[in-house]
Write a protein that holds these residues in place. Structure first.
Motif, PDB file in Angstrom:
ATOM      1  N   TYR A  20      -5.274   9.874   1.139  1.00  0.00           N
ATOM      2  CA  TYR A  20      -5.893   8.565   0.971  1.00  0.00           C
ATOM      3  C   TYR A  20      -4.824   7.498   0.798  1.00  0.00           C
ATOM      4  CZ  TYR A  20      -5.643   9.755  -4.101  1.00  0.00           C
ATOM      5  OH  TYR A  20      -5.240  10.144  -5.354  1.00  0.00           O
ATOM      6  N   ARG A  21      -5.141   6.307   1.283  1.00  0.00           N
ATOM      7  CA  ARG A  21      -4.251   5.154   1.167  1.00  0.00           C
ATOM      8  C   ARG A  21      -4.747   4.251   0.049  1.00  0.00           C
ATOM      9  NH1 ARG A  21      -4.329   1.304   6.040  1.00  0.00           N
ATOM     10  NH2 ARG A  21      -5.717   0.080   4.737  1.00  0.00           N
ATOM     11  N   ARG A  22      -3.793   3.746  -0.761  1.00  0.00           N
ATOM     12  CA  ARG A  22      -4.135   2.847  -1.863  1.00  0.00           C
ATOM     13  C   ARG A  22      -3.591   1.465  -1.535  1.00  0.00           C
ATOM     14  NH1 ARG A  22      -1.787   7.307  -6.031  1.00  0.00           N
ATOM     15  NH2 ARG A  22       0.019   6.915  -4.720  1.00  0.00           N
ATOM     16  N   ASP A  23      -4.467   0.484  -1.453  1.00  0.00           N
ATOM     17  CA  ASP A  23      -4.076  -0.915  -1.223  1.00  0.00           C
ATOM     18  C   ASP A  23      -4.187  -1.668  -2.535  1.00  0.00           C
ATOM     19  OD1 ASP A  23      -3.628  -0.727   1.580  1.00  0.00           O
ATOM     20  OD2 ASP A  23      -5.785  -0.681   1.876  1.00  0.00           O
ATOM     21  N   SER A  58       0.852  -1.190   0.000  1.00  0.00           N
ATOM     22  CA  SER A  58       0.000   0.000   0.000  1.00  0.00           C
ATOM     23  C   SER A  58       0.883   1.233   0.000  1.00  0.00           C
ATOM     24  CB  SER A  58      -0.930   0.012   1.232  1.00  0.00           C
ATOM     25  OG  SER A  58      -0.183   0.151   2.418  1.00  0.00           O
ATOM     26  N   SER A  91      -8.988   7.614   5.340  1.00  0.00           N
ATOM     27  CA  SER A  91      -8.719   7.964   6.740  1.00  0.00           C
ATOM     28  C   SER A  91      -7.573   8.968   6.827  1.00  0.00           C
ATOM     29  CB  SER A  91      -8.349   6.707   7.538  1.00  0.00           C
ATOM     30  OG  SER A  91      -9.382   5.741   7.465  1.00  0.00           O
ATOM     31  N   ASP A 145      -8.691   4.146   0.864  1.00  0.00           N
ATOM     32  CA  ASP A 145      -9.117   4.435   2.239  1.00  0.00           C
ATOM     33  C   ASP A 145      -8.786   5.908   2.531  1.00  0.00           C
ATOM     34  OD1 ASP A 145      -9.466   4.742   4.953  1.00  0.00           O
ATOM     35  OD2 ASP A 145      -8.202   3.049   5.538  1.00  0.00           O
TER      36      ASP A 145
END
Length: 221
Positions: free
Chosen positions: A158-161, A143, A182, A180
């Motif tokens: 934003y987080r990219r998985d 991620s 968060s 995400d």
């Protein structure tokens, strides 16, 4: 625009506009913008921002100079002798990445698993007459984060998985990553604001890994 003097000059840039087919549209554009600056125009965005956002070779040089954390990276000139280029990978473990300096949206990024793949990519870059690229260590992280700073505030995170895949892919949202939104911890947000200030950017979009609160920046755009 050649007759403009002492005006506020606002512009946008795109890799679709490169009328003389230079290797980089930003190289073409930066020369034009520098002429306007010499005519006392106030340029928005300024040349420093254009270079940092669009020229990854310059970006890595500034990261190193300002001690901004980024993966182990070595600049190479693909049109040089092959023996020199093969020697350049001696400090890297497979797999690693090769990145063209004027790519975007994950274009021009190559995952290298062994020496034969590296030689094949070198040949491809030579055929394309790519003058500058980077060898970069591959960080073991499925991620990464996009952190957008405007002025002295983190505007969005934003987080990219990655979607699980048999072959390596980037975390680009165009590859189907899970997102995400968060927020980051406050102390981490402050670090990205500090990086933006050090780089003298009015706004910045960072691609970065954050592992145990340690930041590793891949690029700023």
């Amino acid at each position: 625009i050649g007759k403009l003097r002492k005006v506020n000059f606002f512009y946008s840039f795109t890799d679709k506009y490169n009328p003389f087919s230079f290797e980089s549209n930003s190289r073409f554009l930066s020369k034009t913008i520098s002429l306007l600056e010499s005519q006392e125009c106030r340029i928005y965005p300024n040349l420093n921002e254009l270079e940092l956002w669009e020229n990854k070779e310059y970006m890595y040089e500034m990261f190193e100079r300002l001690q901004i954390p980024f993966p182990k990276t070595k600049i190479i000139k693909p049109l040089n002798e092959e023996s020199y280029l093969l020697n350049a990978v001696s400090d890297f473990k497979f797999p690693f990445l090769v990145k063209e300096h004027f790519g975007n949206h994950s274009k021009g990024i190559y995952h290298i698993s062994d020496l034969s793949e590296f030689k094949a990519i070198l040949n491809k870059l030579k055929e394309k007459e790519v003058t500058t690229a980077a060898i970069q260590e591959l960080i073991d992280d499925d991620s990464d984060f996009r952190i957008i700073v405007i002025g002295d505030k983190v505007f969005q995170t934003y987080r990219r998985d990655k979607i699980k895949s048999e072959s390596w892919t980037s975390t680009s949202t165009s590859n189907g990553s899970i997102i995400d939104f968060s927020p980051l911890k406050k102390n981490l947000e402050e670090k990205f604001i500090q990086f933006t200030d050090l780089l003298n950017l009015s706004n910045a979009a960072y691609d970065a890994s954050i592992i145990n609160d340690e930041i590793i920046i891949y690029e700023v755009s």
